[in-house]
Design a protein around this motif. Sequence first.
Motif, PDB file in Angstrom:
ATOM      1  N   ASP A 229     -13.245  -0.431   1.666  1.00  0.00           N
ATOM      2  CA  ASP A 229     -13.154  -0.554   3.116  1.00  0.00           C
ATOM      3  C   ASP A 229     -13.569  -1.937   3.625  1.00  0.00           C
ATOM      4  O   ASP A 229     -13.594  -2.165   4.842  1.00  0.00           O
ATOM      5  CB  ASP A 229     -14.025   0.522   3.786  1.00  0.00           C
ATOM      6  CG  ASP A 229     -13.397   1.901   3.693  1.00  0.00           C
ATOM      7  OD1 ASP A 229     -12.149   1.972   3.588  1.00  0.00           O
ATOM      8  OD2 ASP A 229     -14.142   2.901   3.709  1.00  0.00           O
ATOM      9  N   GLU A 230     -13.893  -2.848   2.711  1.00  0.00           N
ATOM     10  CA  GLU A 230     -14.229  -4.212   3.108  1.00  0.00           C
ATOM     11  C   GLU A 230     -13.004  -4.890   3.738  1.00  0.00           C
ATOM     12  O   GLU A 230     -11.860  -4.486   3.506  1.00  0.00           O
ATOM     13  CB  GLU A 230     -14.701  -5.011   1.899  1.00  0.00           C
ATOM     14  CG  GLU A 230     -16.059  -4.589   1.354  1.00  0.00           C
ATOM     15  CD  GLU A 230     -17.197  -4.976   2.289  1.00  0.00           C
ATOM     16  OE1 GLU A 230     -17.025  -5.945   3.072  1.00  0.00           O
ATOM     17  OE2 GLU A 230     -18.249  -4.309   2.249  1.00  0.00           O
ATOM     18  N   ARG A 287      -6.882   7.725   3.296  1.00  0.00           N
ATOM     19  CA  ARG A 287      -6.138   7.541   2.058  1.00  0.00           C
ATOM     20  C   ARG A 287      -6.450   6.162   1.499  1.00  0.00           C
ATOM     21  O   ARG A 287      -6.613   5.192   2.248  1.00  0.00           O
ATOM     22  CB  ARG A 287      -4.639   7.710   2.308  1.00  0.00           C
ATOM     23  CG  ARG A 287      -4.294   9.085   2.877  1.00  0.00           C
ATOM     24  CD  ARG A 287      -2.816   9.225   3.147  1.00  0.00           C
ATOM     25  NE  ARG A 287      -2.042   9.203   1.918  1.00  0.00           N
ATOM     26  CZ  ARG A 287      -0.717   9.245   1.869  1.00  0.00           C
ATOM     27  NH1 ARG A 287      -0.021   9.278   2.996  1.00  0.00           N
ATOM     28  NH2 ARG A 287      -0.079   9.227   0.720  1.00  0.00           N
ATOM     29  N   TYR A 288      -6.514   6.086   0.167  1.00  0.00           N
ATOM     30  CA  TYR A 288      -6.938   4.858  -0.485  1.00  0.00           C
ATOM     31  C   TYR A 288      -5.896   4.315  -1.464  1.00  0.00           C
ATOM     32  O   TYR A 288      -6.247   3.601  -2.401  1.00  0.00           O
ATOM     33  CB  TYR A 288      -8.280   5.073  -1.200  1.00  0.00           C
ATOM     34  CG  TYR A 288      -9.426   5.131  -0.225  1.00  0.00           C
ATOM     35  CD1 TYR A 288     -10.098   3.985   0.156  1.00  0.00           C
ATOM     36  CD2 TYR A 288      -9.802   6.341   0.351  1.00  0.00           C
ATOM     37  CE1 TYR A 288     -11.136   4.032   1.079  1.00  0.00           C
ATOM     38  CE2 TYR A 288     -10.836   6.401   1.268  1.00  0.00           C
ATOM     39  CZ  TYR A 288     -11.503   5.245   1.630  1.00  0.00           C
ATOM     40  OH  TYR A 288     -12.526   5.291   2.548  1.00  0.00           O
ATOM     41  N   ILE A 293      -4.615   1.044   2.197  1.00  0.00           N
ATOM     42  CA  ILE A 293      -5.755   0.123   2.326  1.00  0.00           C
ATOM     43  C   ILE A 293      -5.343  -1.130   3.102  1.00  0.00           C
ATOM     44  O   ILE A 293      -6.036  -1.579   4.026  1.00  0.00           O
ATOM     45  CB  ILE A 293      -6.302  -0.254   0.938  1.00  0.00           C
ATOM     46  CG1 ILE A 293      -6.945   0.966   0.275  1.00  0.00           C
ATOM     47  CG2 ILE A 293      -7.319  -1.386   1.045  1.00  0.00           C
ATOM     48  CD1 ILE A 293      -7.379   0.711  -1.160  1.00  0.00           C
ATOM     49  N   GLU A 294      -4.193  -1.695   2.739  1.00  0.00           N
ATOM     50  CA  GLU A 294      -3.769  -2.943   3.380  1.00  0.00           C
ATOM     51  C   GLU A 294      -3.287  -2.723   4.807  1.00  0.00           C
ATOM     52  O   GLU A 294      -3.347  -3.647   5.636  1.00  0.00           O
ATOM     53  CB  GLU A 294      -2.685  -3.602   2.526  1.00  0.00           C
ATOM     54  CG  GLU A 294      -3.231  -4.061   1.162  1.00  0.00           C
ATOM     55  CD  GLU A 294      -2.214  -4.804   0.335  1.00  0.00           C
ATOM     56  OE1 GLU A 294      -0.999  -4.599   0.577  1.00  0.00           O
ATOM     57  OE2 GLU A 294      -2.619  -5.575  -0.555  1.00  0.00           O
ATOM     58  N   LYS A 295      -2.817  -1.519   5.133  1.00  0.00           N
ATOM     59  CA  LYS A 295      -2.435  -1.233   6.517  1.00  0.00           C
ATOM     60  C   LYS A 295      -3.643  -1.244   7.450  1.00  0.00           C
ATOM     61  O   LYS A 295      -3.539  -1.606   8.627  1.00  0.00           O
ATOM     62  CB  LYS A 295      -1.744   0.136   6.599  1.00  0.00           C
ATOM     63  CG  LYS A 295      -0.277   0.118   6.204  1.00  0.00           C
ATOM     64  CD  LYS A 295       0.325   1.502   6.391  1.00  0.00           C
ATOM     65  CE  LYS A 295       1.810   1.503   6.047  1.00  0.00           C
ATOM     66  NZ  LYS A 295       2.430   2.849   6.213  1.00  0.00           N
ATOM     67  N   ARG A 296      -4.818  -0.856   6.937  1.00  0.00           N
ATOM     68  CA  ARG A 296      -6.012  -0.787   7.780  1.00  0.00           C
ATOM     69  C   ARG A 296      -6.640  -2.169   8.015  1.00  0.00           C
ATOM     70  O   ARG A 296      -7.509  -2.311   8.869  1.00  0.00           O
ATOM     71  CB  ARG A 296      -7.043   0.152   7.134  1.00  0.00           C
ATOM     72  CG  ARG A 296      -6.658   1.618   7.163  1.00  0.00           C
ATOM     73  CD  ARG A 296      -7.856   2.504   6.881  1.00  0.00           C
ATOM     74  NE  ARG A 296      -8.337   2.375   5.515  1.00  0.00           N
ATOM     75  CZ  ARG A 296      -7.951   3.148   4.500  1.00  0.00           C
ATOM     76  NH1 ARG A 296      -7.045   4.099   4.705  1.00  0.00           N
ATOM     77  NH2 ARG A 296      -8.452   2.979   3.294  1.00  0.00           N
ATOM     78  N   ARG A 297      -6.230  -3.153   7.254  1.00  0.00           N
ATOM     79  CA  ARG A 297      -6.805  -4.483   7.395  1.00  0.00           C
ATOM     80  C   ARG A 297      -6.071  -5.288   8.468  1.00  0.00           C
ATOM     81  O   ARG A 297      -4.937  -4.980   8.814  1.00  0.00           O
ATOM     82  CB  ARG A 297      -6.793  -5.213   6.059  1.00  0.00           C
ATOM     83  CG  ARG A 297      -7.773  -4.578   5.068  1.00  0.00           C
ATOM     84  CD  ARG A 297      -7.760  -5.221   3.725  1.00  0.00           C
ATOM     85  NE  ARG A 297      -8.805  -4.639   2.871  1.00  0.00           N
ATOM     86  CZ  ARG A 297      -8.940  -4.869   1.578  1.00  0.00           C
ATOM     87  NH1 ARG A 297      -8.077  -5.672   0.963  1.00  0.00           N
ATOM     88  NH2 ARG A 297      -9.911  -4.312   0.888  1.00  0.00           N
ATOM     89  N   GLU A 298      -6.725  -6.331   8.958  1.00  0.00           N
ATOM     90  CA  GLU A 298      -6.146  -7.130  10.026  1.00  0.00           C
ATOM     91  C   GLU A 298      -4.906  -7.865   9.539  1.00  0.00           C
ATOM     92  O   GLU A 298      -4.779  -8.203   8.361  1.00  0.00           O
ATOM     93  CB  GLU A 298      -7.183  -8.145  10.530  1.00  0.00           C
ATOM     94  CG  GLU A 298      -8.393  -7.506  11.202  1.00  0.00           C
ATOM     95  CD  GLU A 298      -9.355  -8.557  11.720  1.00  0.00           C
ATOM     96  OE1 GLU A 298      -9.052  -9.760  11.550  1.00  0.00           O
ATOM     97  OE2 GLU A 298     -10.391  -8.173  12.285  1.00  0.00           O
ATOM     98  N   THR A 301      -4.295 -10.943   6.705  1.00  0.00           N
ATOM     99  CA  THR A 301      -5.151 -10.865   5.521  1.00  0.00           C
ATOM    100  C   THR A 301      -4.276 -10.883   4.267  1.00  0.00           C
ATOM    101  O   THR A 301      -3.294 -10.131   4.184  1.00  0.00           O
ATOM    102  CB  THR A 301      -5.988  -9.572   5.541  1.00  0.00           C
ATOM    103  OG1 THR A 301      -6.733  -9.531   6.757  1.00  0.00           O
ATOM    104  CG2 THR A 301      -6.915  -9.503   4.349  1.00  0.00           C
ATOM    105  N   PRO A 302      -4.579 -11.728   3.285  1.00  0.00           N
ATOM    106  CA  PRO A 302      -3.752 -11.776   2.070  1.00  0.00           C
ATOM    107  C   PRO A 302      -3.666 -10.411   1.394  1.00  0.00           C
ATOM    108  O   PRO A 302      -4.662  -9.690   1.287  1.00  0.00           O
ATOM    109  CB  PRO A 302      -4.466 -12.792   1.179  1.00  0.00           C
ATOM    110  CG  PRO A 302      -5.250 -13.639   2.125  1.00  0.00           C
ATOM    111  CD  PRO A 302      -5.654 -12.739   3.241  1.00  0.00           C
ATOM    112  N   THR A 303      -2.472 -10.057   0.973  1.00  0.00           N
ATOM    113  CA  THR A 303      -2.286  -8.804   0.246  1.00  0.00           C
ATOM    114  C   THR A 303      -2.791  -8.971  -1.185  1.00  0.00           C
ATOM    115  O   THR A 303      -3.104 -10.082  -1.639  1.00  0.00           O
ATOM    116  CB  THR A 303      -0.806  -8.410   0.225  1.00  0.00           C
ATOM    117  OG1 THR A 303      -0.070  -9.405  -0.507  1.00  0.00           O
ATOM    118  CG2 THR A 303      -0.261  -8.285   1.635  1.00  0.00           C
TER     119      THR A 303
END
Length: 504
Positions: A229-230, A287-288, A293-298, A301-303
């Motif tokens: 979640d970081e 969901r992880y 995970i990448e959808k929840r990030r700003e 942010t690099p994939t």
Amino acid sequence: MIPEIKFGRDFGGLVNYLMDHRDHEVLDIRGVSSIDMAAQEMALVASMARRAKSVVMHCSLSAAIEDGQLAATEWRQMVDEIDSEFDLSNHQRVIVRHKDKDYDHVHIFWCTVNPDTGQTPPKQLFLAKGVKVAGLGDFALTPKQAASLAKDQTVRGSFNRHALYRLQNFCRRIERKLGLRCLRTPREMAADRMSGQSRGPSGSQMHRVERTGNPSLLERAPAIRAALDEPDWPHSQRRLAAIGIGLRPAIRSSKANGEKVVGLILFDLTDTQNSIKASQLDGDGRRYGLVQIEKRRESGTPTLGEWWPTAAATVPAPESATDIDETSIRDDFEAYRARCLHQRREASVRRKQLKEQYAKDRKAVAKALMEKRRQQAQSLAASARRAFYAYFSTHVRKPRLAKLEGELRDALRALRLPRVMQWHEFIAQRPMASQSVTDRNVASQTNASLRIDRPIAKSPRLVQSDQKGSSNVKPMDKVEPVPTEANDLEWLIALQRQRSGPGR
């Protein structure tokens, strides 16, 4: 009820798998003359479709132990419904029940090539990716269902598309219909994970825990979720490394698109084989999987695919202080497994040598027998030679080659090794942890079933003193040689044959 399904191109081992050395019952055959001729007749039909890749469809259905033994008519009815689902109604089929397990189960083999058309089943309609319609999606669409949907909501696929998923849903329907033990459908399991019930270790992971003693990563699921979640991957990597866990991308390669990151794998830094998919951490409404995970990030942010090539190498976390006895036991276990692996490698090399020598000997014997048959046939009239050839093949050639094959089987049987113990079995047979056990003592305990007591070679001086001290002691005419190498496998085999005698 648990289904399994496999596809292949060879019918060669069909009869051996279904019948040889197994307590079995043939429930049904269709399109073939007998179970013994099923492989040849299916292969003949399959040869009509030269471009078909999956001409064999093998499905097994296993009922729960508490369900008891199902009637043959119930099994046949289930298989008929599978025929309809995969459009295999007119195809060759064999159904055999095996009785070698505590639970009732059947094996079904189909030839996926239609004997009338010489083709595999036509493509079927399925829901397109991302389309969700209540009550649809678990099976292939019927023409009526497809007509009620827009054209862009459906897609054509091969008859075996999502085969296991469809069989799992089929089994859930059969369980409710026959009142058997009910399991959850894939949709129900996904809904439970999203409601807070996280996925447990798989069967292979549990087996690995028993075999190695290393706990599953799912036991550290809360800490791993917090790390994932970081806000970006560098922070996630550092936080995971702090608890002894590394990450790596799951990569799929194709000729058209090259390498593509399709998932996330988490592994133990001290045992890289101990790994899980990130999607196994789904739970508590989150969901992880990599995409989630990448959808929840700003945005921006690099994939993982962009960051991974430049990521710093993961450094294993420092090992925590452990009990000396526990470390010693684990070292002994690793040494025991290394010895077992070495023995198996030696046995594998010896098996290969025996098989190569058998092939040479068989070729030489067959050639000599053919020459002998030719010489004996020259003295016979032409009209009598056909009967002589049949007699020679039955009473001379086949017994001689069978004897040669029997010698090979005996030699291979002598190379069999006991099963390698798993971690919990190794712990159970160990003495108290405070006692120091050397590798040699461990080997003598764990390989007791393989060990052969070797004779003690007395020196001539000892033999003479024994003769002087007692007149009843006979002199040692011959002493069996003791090999210099402790793992002299050939010597062990020869001694074992000598002691077992010709009757065993």
